[in-house]
Motif scaffolding. Structure first.
Motif, PDB file in Angstrom:
ATOM      1  N   LEU A 138       0.828  -1.203   0.000  1.00 38.66           N
ATOM      2  CA  LEU A 138       0.000   0.000   0.000  1.00 38.66           C
ATOM      3  C   LEU A 138       0.864   1.254   0.000  1.00 38.66           C
ATOM      4  O   LEU A 138       0.607   2.207  -0.756  1.00 38.66           O
ATOM      5  N   THR A 139       1.891   1.247   0.856  1.00 37.48           N
ATOM      6  CA  THR A 139       2.794   2.411   0.921  1.00 37.48           C
ATOM      7  C   THR A 139       3.496   2.635  -0.411  1.00 37.48           C
ATOM      8  O   THR A 139       3.582   3.761  -0.905  1.00 37.48           O
ATOM      9  N   LEU A 140       4.008   1.581  -0.995  1.00 35.64           N
ATOM     10  CA  LEU A 140       4.722   1.680  -2.264  1.00 35.64           C
ATOM     11  C   LEU A 140       3.820   2.235  -3.362  1.00 35.64           C
ATOM     12  O   LEU A 140       4.219   3.141  -4.113  1.00 35.64           O
ATOM     13  N   ILE A 141       2.614   1.707  -3.464  1.00 37.64           N
ATOM     14  CA  ILE A 141       1.688   2.160  -4.507  1.00 37.64           C
ATOM     15  C   ILE A 141       1.283   3.617  -4.294  1.00 37.64           C
ATOM     16  O   ILE A 141       1.290   4.426  -5.234  1.00 37.64           O
ATOM     17  N   LEU A 142       0.940   3.964  -3.052  1.00 36.57           N
ATOM     18  CA  LEU A 142       0.532   5.347  -2.752  1.00 36.57           C
ATOM     19  C   LEU A 142       1.642   6.343  -3.084  1.00 36.57           C
ATOM     20  O   LEU A 142       1.402   7.369  -3.730  1.00 36.57           O
ATOM     21  N   VAL A 143       2.848   6.041  -2.633  1.00 42.52           N
ATOM     22  CA  VAL A 143       3.971   6.963  -2.855  1.00 42.52           C
ATOM     23  C   VAL A 143       4.276   7.089  -4.341  1.00 42.52           C
ATOM     24  O   VAL A 143       4.498   8.198  -4.853  1.00 42.52           O
ATOM     25  N   MET A 144       4.279   5.982  -5.056  1.00 42.73           N
ATOM     26  CA  MET A 144       4.560   6.025  -6.490  1.00 42.73           C
ATOM     27  C   MET A 144       3.511   6.851  -7.233  1.00 42.73           C
ATOM     28  O   MET A 144       3.854   7.710  -8.059  1.00 42.73           O
ATOM     29  N   VAL A 145       2.242   6.622  -6.920  1.00 45.34           N
ATOM     30  CA  VAL A 145       1.171   7.352  -7.598  1.00 45.34           C
ATOM     31  C   VAL A 145       1.253   8.839  -7.299  1.00 45.34           C
ATOM     32  O   VAL A 145       1.172   9.690  -8.205  1.00 45.34           O
ATOM     33  N   LEU A 146       1.421   9.195  -6.023  1.00 43.57           N
ATOM     34  CA  LEU A 146       1.457  10.609  -5.638  1.00 43.57           C
ATOM     35  C   LEU A 146       2.677  11.319  -6.214  1.00 43.57           C
ATOM     36  O   LEU A 146       2.582  12.460  -6.682  1.00 43.57           O
ATOM     37  N   MET A 147       3.830  10.652  -6.192  1.00 45.77           N
ATOM     38  CA  MET A 147       5.044  11.265  -6.716  1.00 45.77           C
ATOM     39  C   MET A 147       4.975  11.447  -8.230  1.00 45.77           C
ATOM     40  O   MET A 147       5.430  12.469  -8.768  1.00 45.77           O
ATOM     41  N   VAL A 148       4.420  10.475  -8.923  1.00 44.17           N
ATOM     42  CA  VAL A 148       4.284  10.599 -10.377  1.00 44.17           C
ATOM     43  C   VAL A 148       3.290  11.705 -10.726  1.00 44.17           C
ATOM     44  O   VAL A 148       3.532  12.513 -11.634  1.00 44.17           O
ATOM     45  N   MET A 149       2.178  11.765 -10.008  1.00 43.06           N
ATOM     46  CA  MET A 149       1.194  12.821 -10.246  1.00 43.06           C
ATOM     47  C   MET A 149       1.808  14.194 -10.010  1.00 43.06           C
ATOM     48  O   MET A 149       1.598  15.129 -10.791  1.00 43.06           O
ATOM     49  N   ASN A 150       2.565  14.309  -8.940  1.00 43.26           N
ATOM     50  CA  ASN A 150       3.232  15.575  -8.634  1.00 43.26           C
ATOM     51  C   ASN A 150       4.148  16.013  -9.771  1.00 43.26           C
ATOM     52  O   ASN A 150       4.119  17.164 -10.221  1.00 43.26           O
ATOM     53  N   ALA A 151       4.978  15.087 -10.265  1.00 43.15           N
ATOM     54  CA  ALA A 151       5.933  15.419 -11.326  1.00 43.15           C
ATOM     55  C   ALA A 151       5.224  15.765 -12.628  1.00 43.15           C
ATOM     56  O   ALA A 151       5.608  16.734 -13.311  1.00 43.15           O
ATOM     57  N   VAL A 152       4.208  15.001 -12.981  1.00 40.33           N
ATOM     58  CA  VAL A 152       3.495  15.237 -14.242  1.00 40.33           C
ATOM     59  C   VAL A 152       2.805  16.597 -14.232  1.00 40.33           C
ATOM     60  O   VAL A 152       2.881  17.360 -15.211  1.00 40.33           O
ATOM     61  N   VAL A 153       2.114  16.914 -13.137  1.00 37.24           N
ATOM     62  CA  VAL A 153       1.437  18.210 -13.032  1.00 37.24           C
ATOM     63  C   VAL A 153       2.449  19.346 -13.074  1.00 37.24           C
ATOM     64  O   VAL A 153       2.231  20.380 -13.717  1.00 37.24           O
ATOM     65  N   PHE A 154       3.580  19.151 -12.417  1.00 38.30           N
ATOM     66  CA  PHE A 154       4.601  20.199 -12.346  1.00 38.30           C
ATOM     67  C   PHE A 154       5.171  20.519 -13.728  1.00 38.30           C
ATOM     68  O   PHE A 154       5.242  21.685 -14.119  1.00 38.30           O
ATOM     69  N   VAL A 155       5.589  19.501 -14.459  1.00 35.94           N
ATOM     70  CA  VAL A 155       6.256  19.738 -15.740  1.00 35.94           C
ATOM     71  C   VAL A 155       5.282  20.044 -16.869  1.00 35.94           C
ATOM     72  O   VAL A 155       5.665  20.649 -17.881  1.00 35.94           O
ATOM     73  N   SER A 156       4.023  19.648 -16.727  1.00 32.72           N
ATOM     74  CA  SER A 156       3.064  19.836 -17.813  1.00 32.72           C
ATOM     75  C   SER A 156       2.287  21.144 -17.726  1.00 32.72           C
ATOM     76  O   SER A 156       1.896  21.702 -18.756  1.00 32.72           O
ATOM     77  N   SER A 157       2.069  21.647 -16.524  1.00 37.50           N
ATOM     78  CA  SER A 157       1.252  22.862 -16.411  1.00 37.50           C
ATOM     79  C   SER A 157       1.769  23.858 -15.389  1.00 37.50           C
ATOM     80  O   SER A 157       1.908  25.050 -15.672  1.00 37.50           O
ATOM     81  N   GLN A 158       2.070  23.392 -14.194  1.00 35.06           N
ATOM     82  CA  GLN A 158       2.407  24.314 -13.108  1.00 35.06           C
ATOM     83  C   GLN A 158       3.666  25.126 -13.406  1.00 35.06           C
ATOM     84  O   GLN A 158       3.634  26.364 -13.403  1.00 35.06           O
ATOM     85  N   TYR A 159       4.761  24.468 -13.662  1.00 36.14           N
ATOM     86  CA  TYR A 159       6.027  25.167 -13.890  1.00 36.14           C
ATOM     87  C   TYR A 159       6.034  25.966 -15.192  1.00 36.14           C
ATOM     88  O   TYR A 159       6.462  27.134 -15.202  1.00 36.14           O
TER      89      TYR A 159
END
Length: 489
Positions: A21-42
């Motif tokens: 559960l920890t592995l899946i949650l962290v992977m999903v949240l970290m990937v979402m963070n990076a994708v949002v950052f490089v695609s729109s936020q930054y």
């Protein structure tokens, strides 16, 4: 023996649902963070910053056509650069001011004719620094775990998961009887406790490292984001601080686990502690604490500024002494007239700067006080440390304002230096007619730029880092003492 026990703990953790559960949650949240950052936020923030800087540059070029005009109107707005590490700690940057205004107002004019004298003059008040937005109105600098950055994933999600890795480390084995069997082998209790910590620590670090690597791979693959050596150094320190932060909750879990013979009761106790210190204190205590340090509203500051300006006007215009000696626009102007008006205009600008600075300083004091209160929470301490290293949040904004104030004096010194080189100037600072009317080389004008080195960032995070180390050591000692005195049966 210590590695044997630790290896057993690791293997046990790896086969548990909580690890997956920890592995899946962290992977999903970290990937979402990076994708949002490089695609729109930054990209959006970089685009806005580039547009603002272009406008500021063009405005400064126009002012450079005349040194006197440049001196009166100032350098214009000073903009805060976009941190490329915003994906690590957003720091509520979207709600904090992105600029300090180099403000100046429109022109004024007076024309009067009396039997004794005639006066006619149009002028603009000298520029001053003005701080847009009341940054304390929403406590924007306080922890608010609503962004999918590292401080949310690690500070909120993984802190809870860390306790799940240790809540039954002692109480669970006491329930099943395996703890008494283990202690029957004459293994030192400190060895057992340290081995359990190592096992849990290495187990929780696997999801953390995997999530961080995925996050950094996506961010680094973007053409817009190019981290330099100093920024990679700050990332490394943040990873180390994250590991230290999680160790606090591991030791907390071991400490509470040693106090219970029932793992369910231990988990409920840890859940209550987590809710209070990770959720409630960071998000509510700061709001309550801000009420103890009141800050004047913008309307009160406007009234204060208006009253001060009226007092200056009354004093300088008493008996029409500001007008009777002549006008700065006379050809040629009188030196005493220029100096009289320079005193008047300088006093106005100094008063505005002083009032604005004092108001913002009170806001800073209020936020600093609320941060001291919320440092009762390890999650808040962690967030402040990571924000300082990431170049976001309140610490960054305060440093930005301090550098803008230093630049204000640097700009004034430049004007005086340029004016002193013109033999045709009257060298009366700060009235337009008393300064050189020649153009200024644009490239020679000092430009505002922020300085954020690894050393500066680390210095800003040092207090919070020491608090995290102290808290980890305190819980380590508490866990050792509690386990040494606990009944293993």
């Amino acid at each position: 023996m210590i590695w044997h026990i630790a290896k057993r703990e690791i293997l046990d953790n790896l086969t548990r649902f909580r690890f997956a559960l920890t592995l899946i949650l962290v992977m999903v949240l970290m990937v979402m963070n990076a994708v949002v950052f490089v695609s729109s936020q930054y990209p959006r923030r970089i685009s806005e910053y580039s547009e603002d800087m272009h406008k500021a540059t063009e405005s400064l070029k126009k002012k450079s056509r005349n040194l006197g005009e440049l001196a009166v109107k100032g350098p214009g707005d000073l903009y805060k650069s976009v941190s490329p590490l915003t994906f690590i700690a957003t720091g509520e940057d979207a709600n904090l001011p992105k600029r300090v205004e180099g403000a100046y107002s429109g022109g004024y004019g007076i024309g009067m004719t009396t039997p004794d004298f005639s006066f006619d003059y149009s002028w603009s008040p000298n520029w001053w620094l003005q701080y847009p937005q009341d940054i304390s109105r929403k406590n924007d600098s306080l922890p608010n775990f609503t962004e999918l950055d590292w401080t949310f994933t690690i500070g909120l999600v993984m802190s809870f998961m860390a306790m799940l890795f240790t809540y039954d480390a002692i109480s669970g084995e006491r329930e099943t009887g395996t703890l008494s069997l283990l202690m029957a082998n004459s293994v030192p209790r400190a060895t057992v406790l340290l081995a359990k910590f190592i096992g849990a620590f290495l187990s929780i670090m696997v999801p953390l490292i995997v999530g961080i690597l995925l996050n950094l791979l996506i961010v680094n693959a973007s053409d817009l984001v190019a981290l330099d050596g100093g920024e990679w150094g700050r990332v490394g320190i943040i990873v180390a601080i994250s590991a230290l932060y999680l160790s606090i909750f591991l030791w907390l879990g071991l400490f509470i686990s040693s106090q219970f013979s029932n793992s369910s009761s231990c988990l409920l106790t840890l859940l209550l502690i987590w809710i209070v210190f990770v959720v409630l204190i960071p998000n509510t205590m700061g709001v309550l604490a801000s009420g103890f340090k009141q800050v004047p509203s913008r309307s009160e500051i406007s009234r204060t500024k208006k009253a001060t300006e009226e007092e200056i006007d009354t004093r300088h215009r008493e008996g029409d002494k500001l007008y009777r000696t002549g006008s700065p626009s006379d050809q040629p102007p009188k030196i005493e007239v220029l100096r009289l008006w320079a005193d008047y205009l300088n006093e106005h600008a100094d008063a505005k700067n002083r009032i604005e600075d004092e108001h913002l300083n009170k806001q800073f004091a209020q936020i600093a006080f609320t941060q001291q209160i919320t440092r009762l929470s390890p999650a808040a301490i962690y967030k402040y440390a990571v924000e300082s290293l990431s170049g976001t949040g309140f610490t960054r904004h305060k440093r930005f304002v301090q550098q803008a104030r230093r630049y204000r004096q640097q700009f004034v010194d430049f004007i005086k230096s340029e004016d002193s080189a013109d033999s045709e100037s009257y060298h009366v600072y700060f009235v337009k007619e008393g300064l050189s009317q020649k153009p200024v080389a644009f490239n020679s004008i000092p430009k505002f730029s922020e300085q954020l080195t690894l050393g500066i960032a680390f210095e800003g995070a040092l207090l919070d880092l020491l608090l995290l180390v102290s808290l980890s050591l305190l819980l380590f000692m508490a866990a050792v003492l509690a386990f040494m005195g606990t009944d293993v049966k």
